[in-house]
Design an enzyme around this catalytic site. Sequence first.
Site, PDB file in Angstrom:
ATOM      1  CD  GLU A 109      -5.822 -11.608  48.619  1.00  0.00           C
ATOM      2  OE1 GLU A 109      -4.729 -11.745  48.024  1.00  0.00           O
ATOM      3  OE2 GLU A 109      -5.930 -11.165  49.777  1.00  0.00           O
ATOM      4  CD  GLU A 113      -7.648  -9.700  55.719  1.00  0.00           C
ATOM      5  OE1 GLU A 113      -6.442  -9.949  55.555  1.00  0.00           O
ATOM      6  OE2 GLU A 113      -8.137  -8.549  55.654  1.00  0.00           O
ATOM      7  CB  THR A 127     -15.415  -8.837  52.895  1.00  0.00           C
ATOM      8  OG1 THR A 127     -16.201  -7.640  52.857  1.00  0.00           O
ATOM      9  CG2 THR A 127     -16.114  -9.891  53.747  1.00  0.00           C
ATOM     10  CG  ASN A 128      -9.995  -5.649  50.331  1.00  0.00           C
ATOM     11  OD1 ASN A 128     -10.609  -5.028  49.460  1.00  0.00           O
ATOM     12  ND2 ASN A 128      -8.793  -5.277  50.747  1.00  0.00           N
ATOM     13  CG  ASP A 136      -6.651   0.337  48.486  1.00  0.00           C
ATOM     14  OD1 ASP A 136      -6.127  -0.245  49.455  1.00  0.00           O
ATOM     15  OD2 ASP A 136      -5.990   0.961  47.627  1.00  0.00           O
ATOM     16  CD  GLU A 138      -9.467  -1.889  52.669  1.00  0.00           C
ATOM     17  OE1 GLU A 138     -10.136  -0.948  52.184  1.00  0.00           O
ATOM     18  OE2 GLU A 138      -8.230  -1.951  52.586  1.00  0.00           O
ATOM     19  CG  ASP A 202       0.809  -4.247  61.958  1.00  0.00           C
ATOM     20  OD1 ASP A 202       0.106  -5.279  62.036  1.00  0.00           O
ATOM     21  OD2 ASP A 202       1.373  -3.897  60.910  1.00  0.00           O
ATOM     22  CD1 TRP A 203      -2.338  -5.128  60.201  1.00  0.00           C
ATOM     23  CD2 TRP A 203      -4.547  -5.140  59.918  1.00  0.00           C
ATOM     24  NE1 TRP A 203      -2.663  -6.313  59.585  1.00  0.00           N
ATOM     25  CE2 TRP A 203      -4.024  -6.341  59.395  1.00  0.00           C
ATOM     26  CE3 TRP A 203      -5.917  -4.928  59.854  1.00  0.00           C
ATOM     27  CZ2 TRP A 203      -4.834  -7.332  58.822  1.00  0.00           C
ATOM     28  CZ3 TRP A 203      -6.727  -5.911  59.280  1.00  0.00           C
ATOM     29  CH2 TRP A 203      -6.182  -7.093  58.766  1.00  0.00           C
ATOM     30  N   GLY A 207      -7.527  -0.804  65.006  1.00  0.00           N
ATOM     31  CA  GLY A 207      -6.482  -0.091  64.279  1.00  0.00           C
ATOM     32  C   GLY A 207      -5.094  -0.242  64.848  1.00  0.00           C
ATOM     33  NE  ARG A 281      -9.176   3.785  52.299  1.00  0.00           N
ATOM     34  CZ  ARG A 281      -9.467   2.499  52.134  1.00  0.00           C
ATOM     35  NH1 ARG A 281     -10.364   1.907  52.906  1.00  0.00           N
ATOM     36  NH2 ARG A 281      -8.869   1.805  51.179  1.00  0.00           N
TER      37      ARG A 281
END
Length: 293
Positions: A109, A113, A127-128, A136, A138, A202-203, A207, A281
């Site tokens: 994918e 967004e 973007t991702n 993960d 982003e 919610d995000w 955030g 992360r």
Amino acid sequence: MVVSLFSSRNVFYTLSLCLFAALYQPVMSRPAKFEDDFRIAWSDTHITQIDGGRAIQLKLDPSSGCGFASKKQYLFGRVSMKIKLIPGDSAGTVTAFYMNSDTDSVRDELDFEFLGNRSGQPYTVQTNVFAHGKGDREQRVNLWFDPSRDFHEYAISWNHLRIVFYVDNVPIRVYKNNEARKVPYPRFQPMGVYSTLWEADDWATRGGIEKINWSRAPFYAYYKDFDIEGCPVPGPADCPANSKNWWEGSAYHQLSPVEARSYRWVRVNHMVYDYCTDKSRFPVPPPECSAGI
């Protein structure tokens, strides 16, 4: 805190980017009507064709969002659309333009967004990249213009060597083929082209701190100049491996000097999040993060 879209140090460079975008034209551009290449995938009551199908309107209200998808899947090429995003208080909304292999846990994918905002704040585009089911990755960039005042072009260029995300022909992200470093790269599965408008308070905005204001509904986003150039699947079996496809040419192996300067300008002045530098992360940066452009 309200963040200004422009600062004095950025004005000259912004004007230069506008001139570059005006002079550059995508190779073999073929904007189409919506129904030539796309179908409504979700909530047909919330998608309206305009100007004989040359443009469409997506609507989000408390009852539903909506989405559309390409009729075919493609393996390599370039896809682009011009989008006019939700104006004013769009907090909690997400307008997405992406490619997806539709293969569940092993999906590939490529995502744009557009994250809604409170009035006066910059629009953020996330973007991702998912490859072989692993995402993960982003990155977030604050757009240097108001994307709700007019249409702007968003494009994904994808070949065997790299993926580039463009905003008005300005590269904002480069993802290289680093299979030699054991980093997955999407080159085996064809992907469809999709777009959706939906609620994600919610995000999506700060955030999840900023919630959607349904009193401002319905929310509208507009699309036009749909352009897909790639190898359709099913289609000629030798197309994806054909090195003579224009998107596989040497001009698309790396950024031009002008593109490279624009890319660095975006990263220095407008990038607000990069997974590569998020040590909470990733204490050790993922191997693709040192690949450069």
